[in-house]
Design an enzyme around this catalytic site. Structure first.
Site, PDB file in Angstrom:
ATOM      1  N   GLY A   3       0.826  -1.174  -0.001  1.00  0.00           N
ATOM      2  CA  GLY A   3      -0.055  -0.021   0.134  1.00  0.00           C
ATOM      3  C   GLY A   3       0.646   1.183  -0.183  1.00  0.00           C
ATOM      4  N   ASN A   4       0.300   2.506  -0.461  1.00  0.00           N
ATOM      5  CA  ASN A   4       0.985   3.527  -0.344  1.00  0.00           C
ATOM      6  C   ASN A   4       1.619   4.095   0.925  1.00  0.00           C
ATOM      7  OD1 ASN A   4       1.958   6.152  -1.308  1.00  0.00           O
ATOM      8  ND2 ASN A   4      -0.182   6.696  -2.467  1.00  0.00           N
ATOM      9  N   ILE A   5       2.290   4.978   1.049  1.00  0.00           N
ATOM     10  CA  ILE A   5       3.180   5.540   2.147  1.00  0.00           C
ATOM     11  C   ILE A   5       1.697   6.096   3.187  1.00  0.00           C
ATOM     12  CG2 ILE A   5       4.422   7.332   3.233  1.00  0.00           C
ATOM     13  CD1 ILE A   5       5.618   7.558   0.374  1.00  0.00           C
ATOM     14  N   SER A  56      -0.584   4.166   4.337  1.00  0.00           N
ATOM     15  CA  SER A  56      -1.789   3.430   4.198  1.00  0.00           C
ATOM     16  C   SER A  56      -2.229   2.576   5.350  1.00  0.00           C
ATOM     17  CB  SER A  56      -2.038   2.618   2.921  1.00  0.00           C
ATOM     18  OG  SER A  56      -0.882   1.683   3.093  1.00  0.00           O
ATOM     19  N   GLY A  57      -1.360   2.396   6.344  1.00  0.00           N
ATOM     20  CA  GLY A  57      -1.616   1.594   7.465  1.00  0.00           C
ATOM     21  C   GLY A  57      -1.068   0.455   7.541  1.00  0.00           C
ATOM     22  N   LYS A  58       0.207  -0.048   6.825  1.00  0.00           N
ATOM     23  CA  LYS A  58       0.509  -1.246   6.723  1.00  0.00           C
ATOM     24  C   LYS A  58       1.075  -1.848   7.982  1.00  0.00           C
ATOM     25  CE  LYS A  58       3.461  -0.059   3.539  1.00  0.00           C
ATOM     26  NZ  LYS A  58       2.684   1.369   3.515  1.00  0.00           N
ATOM     27  N   GLU A  98       5.852  -6.534   5.394  1.00  0.00           N
ATOM     28  CA  GLU A  98       5.607  -5.303   4.857  1.00  0.00           C
ATOM     29  C   GLU A  98       6.390  -5.101   3.561  1.00  0.00           C
ATOM     30  OE1 GLU A  98       6.151  -2.493   7.924  1.00  0.00           O
ATOM     31  OE2 GLU A  98       5.333  -0.937   6.672  1.00  0.00           O
ATOM     32  N   ARG A  99       5.450  -4.895   2.443  1.00  0.00           N
ATOM     33  CA  ARG A  99       6.348  -4.627   1.216  1.00  0.00           C
ATOM     34  C   ARG A  99       6.983  -5.775   0.763  1.00  0.00           C
ATOM     35  NH1 ARG A  99       6.423   1.489   1.846  1.00  0.00           N
ATOM     36  NH2 ARG A  99       4.723   2.112   0.983  1.00  0.00           N
TER      37      ARG A  99
HETATM   38  C1  LIG Z   1       9.979  -1.759  -1.200  1.00  0.00           C
HETATM   39  C2  LIG Z   1      10.286  -0.269  -0.976  1.00  0.00           C
HETATM   40  C3  LIG Z   1       9.727   0.358   0.330  1.00  0.00           C
HETATM   41  C4  LIG Z   1      10.044   1.792   0.207  1.00  0.00           C
HETATM   42  C5  LIG Z   1       9.896   2.731   1.154  1.00  0.00           C
HETATM   43  N1  LIG Z   1      10.079   4.044   0.551  1.00  0.00           N
HETATM   44  C6  LIG Z   1      10.246   5.292   1.666  1.00  0.00           C
HETATM   45  C7  LIG Z   1       8.699   5.605   1.870  1.00  0.00           C
HETATM   46  C8  LIG Z   1       8.437   5.895   2.998  1.00  0.00           C
HETATM   47  O1  LIG Z   1       8.976   7.412   3.293  1.00  0.00           O
HETATM   48  C9  LIG Z   1       9.466   5.278   3.788  1.00  0.00           C
HETATM   49  C10 LIG Z   1       9.109   3.958   4.446  1.00  0.00           C
HETATM   50  O2  LIG Z   1       8.035   3.140   3.847  1.00  0.00           O
HETATM   51  O3  LIG Z   1      10.412   4.630   2.778  1.00  0.00           O
HETATM   52  C11 LIG Z   1      10.957   3.948  -0.646  1.00  0.00           C
HETATM   53  O4  LIG Z   1      11.114   5.358  -0.865  1.00  0.00           O
HETATM   54  N2  LIG Z   1      11.142   3.213  -1.395  1.00  0.00           N
HETATM   55  C12 LIG Z   1      10.659   1.840  -0.976  1.00  0.00           C
HETATM   56  N3  LIG Z   1      10.858   0.685  -1.737  1.00  0.00           N
END
Ligand SMILES: Cc1cc2cn([C@H]3C[C@H](O)[C@@H](CO)O3)c(=O)nc2[nH]1
Length: 224
Positions: free
Chosen positions: A16-18, A20-22, A92-93
């Protein structure tokens, strides 16, 4: 119950987006002993031998985005490969959102040079062709950009305070292309979409919907 090490855990990616409550969603499962939770290793990104790559990336994106995404992907691969003693693994992700959401955005927006994108893409393709990544279900915390934008402001994670709404909107579209329009084939796992615009009080019902599906699958894995 101890997991027979020869079977793979039922593996769920929470996407989910930044904002989004993950992390909140994952914490909801903290109480289940049969589930291993792997939250995003943000603290590793904030301190790699003393370097805050997350902050460097947000402060001078053109210079640091490639370095940051390269390390994020390494930490994601480590999490994918980490042995799991329980029947269920919630991450998470994933390497997939790394490539199809974040790296994709950086390429399209010109944040990273096409040569940098080519290197990141070659790493991703090599991993896809040579390393088996378990993926049984994706839980997509679907949100509206304006809702998560307000949450990011309220959460006030220092590195994110300069994140513009346009970035959130572009990341949203890339999540939709991947998880709703299914434009990328590497991760064939089914997608469970939850309405993550709901605020904390209401979202428990949404979590219960996924809890049932995840735990039932976990029972299947254990009984296999
Ligand atoms: C897999 C992945 C996660 C991820 C998170 N982020 C950033 C978005 C948020 O500000 C922070 C934590 O998710 O990191 C990013 O720039 N690139 C990413 N790639």
């Amino acid at each position: 119950c101890a997991m027979a090490m020869n079977t793979k855990p039922f593996t769920v990616f929470v996407e989910g987006n930044i904002g989004s409550g993950k992390t909140t969603f994952l914490e909801h499962f903290r109480r289940f002993e049969d589930i291993t939770l792997l939250t995003e290793p943000v603290e590793e990104w904030r301190n790699l031998k003393g370097w805050n790559l997350l902050d460097l990336m947000y402060k001078d994106t053109a210079k640091w985005a490639m370095t940051f995404q390269s390390y994020v992907s390494l930490t994601m691969l480590e999490m994918h490969q980490r042995p799991t003693p329980t029947p269920v693994k919630l991450m998470e992700r994933s390497l997939y959102s790394a490539r199809h959401c974040f790296v994709e955005h950086m390429m399209r927006s010109g944040t990273i040079h096409p040569a940098e994108f080519a290197v990141l893409d070659e790493w991703f393709k090599f991993i896809m062709n040579h390393i088996h990544i378990d993926a049984d279900l994706i839980v997509y915390l679907k949100t509206t950009p304006s809702v998560v934008y307000e949450r990011i402001k309220k959460r006030a994670r220092s590195e994110e305070q300069c994140v513009p709404l346009s970035y959130i909107e572009e990341l949203h579209k890339l999540h939709e292309d991947w998880l709703i329009n299914r434009q990328h084939a590497e991760c064939p796992a089914p997608v469970l979409v939850l309405d993550a615009d709901l605020d904390l009080s209401q979202i428990t019902e949404e979590y219960k919907k996924s809890e049932h599906q995840i735990l039932r699958k976990a029972v299947d894995v254990v009984m296999r």
